[in-house]
Design a protein around this motif. Sequence first.
Motif, PDB file in Angstrom:
ATOM      1  N   LEU A   1       0.835  -1.203   0.000  1.00 17.61           N
ATOM      2  CA  LEU A   1       0.000   0.000   0.000  1.00 17.61           C
ATOM      3  C   LEU A   1       0.869   1.252   0.000  1.00 17.61           C
ATOM      4  CD1 LEU A   1      -2.745   1.412   0.206  1.00 17.61           C
ATOM      5  CD2 LEU A   1      -2.605   1.128   2.706  1.00 17.61           C
ATOM      6  N   ILE A   2       1.916   1.255   0.817  1.00 18.50           N
ATOM      7  CA  ILE A   2       2.821   2.409   0.881  1.00 18.50           C
ATOM      8  C   ILE A   2       3.519   2.617  -0.465  1.00 18.50           C
ATOM      9  CG2 ILE A   2       4.956   3.272   1.926  1.00 18.50           C
ATOM     10  CD1 ILE A   2       4.035   1.960   4.545  1.00 18.50           C
ATOM     11  N   HIS A   3       3.971   1.521  -1.084  1.00 12.07           N
ATOM     12  CA  HIS A   3       4.630   1.638  -2.390  1.00 12.07           C
ATOM     13  C   HIS A   3       3.675   2.188  -3.450  1.00 12.07           C
ATOM     14  CE1 HIS A   3       8.179  -1.314  -1.578  1.00 12.07           C
ATOM     15  NE2 HIS A   3       8.427  -0.095  -1.182  1.00 12.07           N
ATOM     16  N   SER A   4       2.387   1.836  -3.341  1.00  5.61           N
ATOM     17  CA  SER A   4       1.421   2.346  -4.322  1.00  5.61           C
ATOM     18  C   SER A   4       1.241   3.855  -4.199  1.00  5.61           C
ATOM     19  CB  SER A   4       0.071   1.644  -4.132  1.00  5.61           C
ATOM     20  OG  SER A   4      -0.576   2.078  -2.948  1.00  5.61           O
ATOM     21  N   MET A   5       1.591   4.406  -3.039  1.00  4.68           N
ATOM     22  CA  MET A   5       1.505   5.850  -2.819  1.00  4.68           C
ATOM     23  C   MET A   5       2.891   6.497  -2.899  1.00  4.68           C
ATOM     24  SD  MET A   5      -0.944   5.912   0.556  1.00  4.68           S
ATOM     25  CE  MET A   5      -2.346   4.807   0.737  1.00  4.68           C
ATOM     26  N   GLY A   6       3.873   5.776  -3.401  1.00  6.33           N
ATOM     27  CA  GLY A   6       5.267   6.203  -3.342  1.00  6.33           C
ATOM     28  C   GLY A   6       5.536   7.633  -3.772  1.00  6.33           C
ATOM     29  N   LEU A   7       5.133   7.999  -4.989  1.00  4.06           N
ATOM     30  CA  LEU A   7       5.418   9.339  -5.497  1.00  4.06           C
ATOM     31  C   LEU A   7       4.677  10.414  -4.714  1.00  4.06           C
ATOM     32  CD1 LEU A   7       5.444   8.713  -9.365  1.00  4.06           C
ATOM     33  CD2 LEU A   7       7.397   9.011  -7.820  1.00  4.06           C
ATOM     34  N   LEU A   8       3.443  10.100  -4.300  1.00  3.06           N
ATOM     35  CA  LEU A   8       2.659  11.045  -3.499  1.00  3.06           C
ATOM     36  C   LEU A   8       3.351  11.293  -2.166  1.00  3.06           C
ATOM     37  CD1 LEU A   8       0.043  12.659  -2.924  1.00  3.06           C
ATOM     38  CD2 LEU A   8      -0.947  10.508  -2.060  1.00  3.06           C
TER      39      LEU A   8
END
Length: 399
Positions: A367-374
Amino acid sequence: MKSRIKTVIRRLLSLALALLLLPAALWSGARAETESTRWLYTFIPREALEGEGTAAVNELLDALQLRMTRQLQDEELIFSVEVLSEGNLALSLTAQEDADEVFALACSLTGDNVLLCGREQIPSFLLTLVQVLADLKILRGESLERVNELARKAGNMLKNLASVANQPAETGIDFTPYLRRLQEAATVYEEKVPDENDPSCPGAVKLYIYHLSEADLNSLVEMVLSKFCAVPVISEALSDGSLQIGNQVITDTYIRQLFASMHGESVLYHYEDAEGRMIRLYLQTPDISGLTTDPDFAKVTGVDITIRHEDNADGTHTSITDCSLPGLDKAVMSIRLDKGPGEPLTPLSMKNTHQVGEMNSVNMLELIHSMGLLIVRNAVNMVLVLPRCVFDMLIGKLF
């Protein structure tokens, strides 16, 4: 390059988690009010600490403030914790609970993403976040144990906050957990009515005395150190030998060794005023002159915490907590608390929610990686708002 970006994300997440867990030391178990209420904590470095490391520590304390706001409206509890730097918002955490005991959390690092979990799942959720940092090799050994314990306490604090509508302490630090533990552990515990003419604590109407064994004292020291070592910049200064009191180098290891080497009983004096508020906490320790070569530091006879309460004409409340070293007659730091009406809190938007209550560390990391750029974008903005010493610390860790 990708590995460098991942390292940046990991370090920033670790810093953000430490800042968010810091307020766990400030909350107590008093009943809440129904209107929006704000607590603003301001940290003031004093003159006792010296050495090169004080520049970074003082810069951090001078810049940072913690602002907490809570309100209960239409049976829905909403509260926020904000980290301010020079008056600008650096990091925020907003949480709310509905009538079905669904707990929603939003962090400024993750934008409009809202994390959902049950009230009883809050502690395990925070512990899972810590496990993610452990899996990424950011936290390990003693650091992992400290942050894990702090996360556990923060999780229980959030759960209790929702279940009994607790509110922050009326002082800069909530001493209730420490005193409860000391009362249970003390070899001798006394309650007295202090002499009304005693100049050491004017206004005191109750005096509690805790006689502490060497083991009790070291347990208390470890509890306090864990709070300071959870803050990266302070932890860095406490580990690299850049802090001094007089000519004595002060590190977390030295503090543990110093108290472990003290032989004899220590006594803790706890004074309260007529409203039941703590106004002084004085720890009298055995003689340390044989445990240091610095003649100034050898004069220290304990730790003295005094709290001044002011009930203002406009209904607001102010307290100033001073921590000093008796014998040396120098203060370590002060914390000012201003309590008053808060700005109304807006309920969280539920357009982008994630159920995290039963996630393991692998799912949480995905989940954290899916929000990486944000997260990177918002974290960069956070670091730019925070004091320069935070940026320097991160660069020192990365390169």
